[in-house]
Motif scaffolding. Structure first.
Motif, short mmCIF file in Angstrom:
data_model
loop_
_atom_site.label_atom_id
_atom_site.label_comp_id
_atom_site.label_asym_id
_atom_site.label_seq_id
_atom_site.Cartn_x
_atom_site.Cartn_y
_atom_site.Cartn_z
N GLU A 3 1.07 -1.31 -0.13
CA GLU A 3 0.00 0.05 -0.07
C GLU A 3 0.96 1.23 0.08
O GLU A 3 1.81 1.29 0.59
CB GLU A 3 -0.72 -0.08 1.28
N PRO A 4 0.28 2.16 -0.75
CA PRO A 4 1.26 3.48 -0.76
C PRO A 4 1.36 4.13 0.80
O PRO A 4 0.51 3.97 1.79
CB PRO A 4 0.26 4.47 -1.68
N SER A 5 2.40 4.87 0.78
CA SER A 5 2.62 5.46 2.15
C SER A 5 2.62 6.91 2.21
O SER A 5 2.93 7.80 1.15
CB SER A 5 4.27 5.16 2.56
N TYR A 28 -4.01 3.05 3.01
CA TYR A 28 -2.62 3.63 2.99
C TYR A 28 -1.88 3.40 4.36
O TYR A 28 -2.15 3.35 5.42
CB TYR A 28 -2.64 5.16 2.58
N ASP A 49 5.37 7.79 -0.64
CA ASP A 49 4.65 8.06 -1.93
C ASP A 49 3.85 9.35 -1.89
O ASP A 49 3.69 9.97 -2.99
CB ASP A 49 3.64 7.00 -2.24
N LEU A 119 -1.40 10.26 -6.92
CA LEU A 119 -0.41 9.07 -6.88
C LEU A 119 -0.54 8.25 -8.11
O LEU A 119 0.56 7.89 -8.59
CB LEU A 119 -0.99 8.05 -5.68
N SER A 122 1.99 10.11 -10.20
CA SER A 122 3.22 10.08 -9.70
C SER A 122 3.48 8.68 -10.31
O SER A 122 4.68 8.53 -10.90
CB SER A 122 3.21 9.91 -8.34
N ARG A 123 2.89 7.45 -10.39
CA ARG A 123 2.89 6.30 -10.77
C ARG A 123 3.34 6.41 -12.14
O ARG A 123 3.94 5.66 -12.92
CB ARG A 123 2.07 5.15 -10.27
#
Length: 171
Positions: A3-5, A28, A49, A119, A122-123
């Motif tokens: 999971e993203p931080s 998250y 992230d 996000l 960003s990915r």
């Protein structure tokens, strides 16, 4: 895929606690800091992230934290959360490298949607760096780490750009 931080930098304990709880429920991983100095220290040791950053912080304000991050070439996406709703503060944050600006009070559903959007962008930009590299004439074929376009070289591993051998500063 883990999971993203998300790193929350917020001095208002009620807001930070509610945000952390809701972000954890949304899947998250969350860490928190209560002032600008603590944020800089944590960011020097850990990667995240996404950063949710208040402007009105004790010890070092959020704009200074953001400026310090970007000066150190940190590319972590940043969403500023602030009670300041003036045009100057929004423009200043965006010019310093914030990816979004959300004014308090905010709707949780809207903030979660903005987090997902940042996000996702960003990915997408991170995965575009893994595309096969363009090579200059005579360069070895295969999975290169350097992209060359005329007199510009992009090192996707070191995240550097050189023009005619000189570093180009990017945000």
């Amino acid at each position: 895929m883990s999971e993203p931080s998300i790193f929350i930098v917020e001095d208002d304990n009620a807001i930070a606690t509610a945000l952390a709880l809701n972000l954890r429920l949304a899947g998250y991983r969350v860490e928190r800091a209560r002032d600008g100095n603590e944020a800089i220290d944590v960011l020097a040791e850990h990667t995240f992230d996404l950063l949710l950053l208040d402007i009105n912080l004790p010890k070092r304000n959020g704009l200074d934290v953001l400026s310090t991050l970007r000066a150190a070439d940190e590319v972590v996406p940043v969403i500023v959360l602030s009670a300041r709703d003036g045009e100057y503060d929004k423009v200043a944050a965006l010019k310093l490298g914030a990816d979004d600006y959300v004014t308090k009070p905010f709707a949780l559903a809207e903030l979660l949607a903005r987090i997902e959007a940042v996000l996702r962008r960003s990915r997408t930009s991170a995965s575009s760096g893994s595309m096969p590299a363009a090579t200059s004439a005579g360069a070895a074929e295969g999975p290169a780490e350097l992209l060359r376009f005329g007199n510009v070289t992009v090192d996707t591993v070191r995240r550097e750009v050189l023009r005619e051998g000189q570093p180009v500063r990017l945000t």
